[in-house]
Design a protein around this motif. Structure first.
Motif, short mmCIF file in Angstrom:
data_model
loop_
_atom_site.label_atom_id
_atom_site.label_comp_id
_atom_site.label_asym_id
_atom_site.label_seq_id
_atom_site.Cartn_x
_atom_site.Cartn_y
_atom_site.Cartn_z
N SER A 1 0.81 -1.21 0.00
CA SER A 1 0.00 0.00 0.00
C SER A 1 0.84 1.27 0.00
O SER A 1 0.33 2.33 -0.23
CB SER A 1 -0.93 0.00 1.23
N MET A 2 2.13 1.14 0.24
CA MET A 2 3.02 2.31 0.24
C MET A 2 3.57 2.53 -1.16
O MET A 2 4.05 1.60 -1.78
CB MET A 2 4.18 2.09 1.21
N ALA A 34 -0.41 -9.42 5.76
CA ALA A 34 -0.29 -8.21 6.58
C ALA A 34 0.27 -7.02 5.79
O ALA A 34 -0.03 -5.87 6.11
CB ALA A 34 0.57 -8.48 7.80
N LEU A 35 1.07 -7.29 4.77
CA LEU A 35 1.64 -6.21 3.97
C LEU A 35 0.55 -5.35 3.32
O LEU A 35 0.71 -4.14 3.18
CB LEU A 35 2.58 -6.75 2.90
N ALA A 36 -0.54 -5.95 2.94
CA ALA A 36 -1.63 -5.20 2.31
C ALA A 36 -2.29 -4.23 3.27
O ALA A 36 -2.88 -3.23 2.85
CB ALA A 36 -2.67 -6.17 1.74
N ARG A 37 -2.19 -4.49 4.57
CA ARG A 37 -2.81 -3.63 5.57
C ARG A 37 -1.86 -2.58 6.15
O ARG A 37 -2.28 -1.69 6.87
CB ARG A 37 -3.38 -4.48 6.71
N PHE A 38 -0.60 -2.67 5.81
CA PHE A 38 0.40 -1.75 6.36
C PHE A 38 0.17 -0.35 5.80
O PHE A 38 0.10 -0.15 4.60
CB PHE A 38 1.81 -2.23 6.03
N ARG A 39 0.05 0.61 6.67
CA ARG A 39 -0.26 1.99 6.25
C ARG A 39 0.94 2.93 6.41
O ARG A 39 0.81 4.13 6.29
CB ARG A 39 -1.44 2.54 7.05
#
Length: 193
Positions: A1-2, A34-39
């Motif tokens: 997401s980054m 979890a990488l997809a949820r990292f903001r």
């Protein structure tokens, strides 16, 4: 997401190290959901304000490579928008001439640059100190509109006058500092709102 290739590389390296630690016999077993949820983390490409005509971002960047990678990312993410970089030479190395050439090359990716006051300038000999005027001249020679300031309060006034209210072509204003920029970041974001 980054956004940005450097963020993808960081995530890949963190995942690889974790996978090798947790599942050395088969690292591909690591759950990557979890990488997809990292903001992200505070002050790394943190959007402080966003409208159709203006995006204000704060970034902890204080090394030429960090500025280069972030500006590359922002240029891709906000394609076609005016990219305004606002840099405060604040860290122990950024406020010296040691990496001045690297900062000039990194900041050349912006459309316009505002250079803040060199932090604790009085503690450095003039010949060792980051030369904001020389960097601004070098950027101008490369067709990047650049201004330098000896007081961050003066920079804030000029930046607000030049960019607010936001109208015309959409613009991204990104602040680079490992400090508060003497309150200029928060004051600009508040004025933008």
């Amino acid at each position: 997401s980054m956004p940005g290739l450097f963020n993808a590389r960081n995530a890949a390296m963190a995942a690889t190290a974790t996978a090798l630690l947790l599942h050395p016999e088969d690292p591909t077993r690591l759950d990557l959901s979890a990488l997809a949820r990292f903001r992200g983390v505070k002050r790394r490409q943190e959007v402080l304000y966003r409208s159709p005509s203006l995006t204000v971002i704060e970034d902890f960047g204080h090394h030429p490579t960090a500025l280069h990678e972030t500006l590359t990312s922002l240029r891709a993410r906000f394609s076609g928008q005016v990219l305004t970089a606002v840099f405060e030479p604040r860290s122990n190395t950024a406020r010296t001439k040691v990496m001045q050439g690297g900062f000039s090359r990194a900041l050349a990716q912006a459309d316009e640059v505002y250079l803040g006051a060199v932090n604790r300038a009085e503690k450095l000999a003039e010949g060792e100190r980051f030369d904001s005027e020389a960097v601004a001249q070098q950027l101008e020679a490369g067709n990047v509109h650049a201004r330098f300031f000896t007081k961050n309060s003066d920079l804030l006034v000029a930046l607000q006058r030049d960019t607010l209210p936001a109208n015309g072509k959409p613009r991204v204003v990104v602040f680079f500092s490992n400090g508060s920029f003497d309150g200029a970041i928060a004051a600009y974001a508040e004025a933008a709102k």
